[in-house]
Design an enzyme around this catalytic site. Structure first.
Site, PDB file in Angstrom:
ATOM      1  N   GLY A 120      42.440  36.615  38.612  1.00 22.84           N
ATOM      2  CA  GLY A 120      43.239  37.119  39.728  1.00 22.84           C
ATOM      3  C   GLY A 120      43.487  36.009  40.730  1.00 22.84           C
ATOM      4  N   LEU A 121      44.261  36.305  41.738  1.00 26.37           N
ATOM      5  CA  LEU A 121      44.593  35.323  42.768  1.00 26.37           C
ATOM      6  C   LEU A 121      43.361  34.885  43.554  1.00 26.37           C
ATOM      7  CD1 LEU A 121      47.822  36.961  44.247  1.00 26.37           C
ATOM      8  CD2 LEU A 121      47.722  34.907  42.806  1.00 26.37           C
ATOM      9  N   SER A 122      43.483  33.750  44.223  1.00 31.01           N
ATOM     10  CA  SER A 122      42.444  33.333  45.164  1.00 31.01           C
ATOM     11  C   SER A 122      42.342  34.384  46.265  1.00 31.01           C
ATOM     12  CB  SER A 122      42.828  31.972  45.775  1.00 31.01           C
ATOM     13  OG  SER A 122      41.881  31.573  46.737  1.00 31.01           O
ATOM     14  N   GLY A 123      41.133  34.857  46.522  1.00 31.41           N
ATOM     15  CA  GLY A 123      40.938  35.893  47.530  1.00 31.41           C
ATOM     16  C   GLY A 123      41.024  37.303  46.986  1.00 31.41           C
ATOM     17  N   SER A 137      42.276  31.254  36.638  1.00 28.63           N
ATOM     18  CA  SER A 137      42.825  31.117  35.274  1.00 28.63           C
ATOM     19  C   SER A 137      44.253  31.661  35.216  1.00 28.63           C
ATOM     20  CB  SER A 137      41.923  31.795  34.239  1.00 28.63           C
ATOM     21  OG  SER A 137      41.542  33.096  34.599  1.00 28.63           O
ATOM     22  N   GLY A 191      38.894  38.707  45.079  1.00 27.32           N
ATOM     23  CA  GLY A 191      37.565  39.304  44.998  1.00 27.32           C
ATOM     24  C   GLY A 191      36.860  39.082  43.675  1.00 27.32           C
ATOM     25  N   LYS A 192      37.312  38.103  42.910  1.00 23.12           N
ATOM     26  CA  LYS A 192      36.725  37.846  41.590  1.00 23.12           C
ATOM     27  C   LYS A 192      35.242  37.509  41.674  1.00 23.12           C
ATOM     28  CE  LYS A 192      39.519  34.463  40.877  1.00 23.12           C
ATOM     29  NZ  LYS A 192      40.207  34.583  42.192  1.00 23.12           N
ATOM     30  N   SER A 193      34.896  36.524  42.477  1.00 26.14           N
ATOM     31  CA  SER A 193      33.500  36.100  42.592  1.00 26.14           C
ATOM     32  C   SER A 193      32.636  37.191  43.203  1.00 26.14           C
ATOM     33  CB  SER A 193      33.400  34.818  43.437  1.00 26.14           C
ATOM     34  OG  SER A 193      33.983  33.724  42.766  1.00 26.14           O
TER      35      SER A 193
END
Length: 206
Positions: free
Chosen positions: A38-41, A112, A43-45
């Site tokens: 997903g995009l930066s920000g 990615s 919430g992936k991490s």
């Protein structure tokens, strides 16, 4: 074209006596790759670590491969050009495969951005071992969460090749799971992932 094969003819795959099946039997669960994209920000991490915490508390062997952390070591020589992004994901995919073969549930949190690279990682493992989880969050919400100020810098032209602004993000076409991280609270997002793992037999049903 130069023939590069002769120097590598002595390299062969060594088959271990301790197999993935035996490792998984010892662990009491399957190994798998949970690929958060997903995009930066988006919430992936945050989601990957929250899922790991839930799994860990229930006795599952886990490890998170986080985009920023990987770039401090394994991929510290790479930038953010399209070519470097491709190599970054190639390396991560190979590492994730090793963790999975060790019987571990490995959670990867990487933008990615290119579909073909995500599919290449999927192709490294057997069907059912790669779970693509799309963290769906509008760019406006991602920007509002941007404590590092990266989007602001990108819009000012200070960060080239920034995904979602000056570089494309290719939304997954058929991910195993879509989680609305832009609108849904973290607890509910975690439960969605846990339910998916139960459904796929990666962890035990209650």
């Amino acid at each position: 074209m130069t023939d590069l094969s002769p120097p590598f003819k002595h390299i062969v795959w060594h088959h271990a006596t301790v197999t993935r099946i035996r490792r998984e039997a010892l662990n009491g669960h399957r190994g798998a790759i949970l690929w958060f994209t997903g995009l930066s920000g988006a919430g992936k991490s945050t989601l990957a670590h929250a899922v790991e915490e839930e799994l860990h508390q229930n006795g599952y062997r886990t490890f998170v491969l986080d985009g920023d952390n990987i770039r401090h070591g394994l991929c510290s020589d790479l930038g953010f050009t399209p070519e470097d992004r491709i190599e970054n994901i190639r390396r991560v995919g190979e590492v994730a495969k090793l963790f999975m073969q060790a019987g571990i549930i490995v959670l990867t949190a990487f933008i990615s951005p290119y579909r073909v690279e995500r599919e290449r990682v999927r192709g490294l493992v057997e069907h059912g071992d790669f779970i693509e989880i799309y963290c769906d969050s509008p760019v406006e919400i991602c920007e509002s969460r941007d404590v590092k100020g990266l989007y602001k810098k990108a819009r000012a032209g200070l960060i080239p090749e920034f995904t979602g602004i000056s570089s494309p993000y290719e939304t997954p076409l058929n991910p195993e799971l879509i989680v609305s991280t832009g609108k849904t609270n973290l607890e509910s997002c975690v439960q969605q992932v846990i339910d998916e793992l139960k459904l796929r037999g990666i962890i035990k049903q209650d």
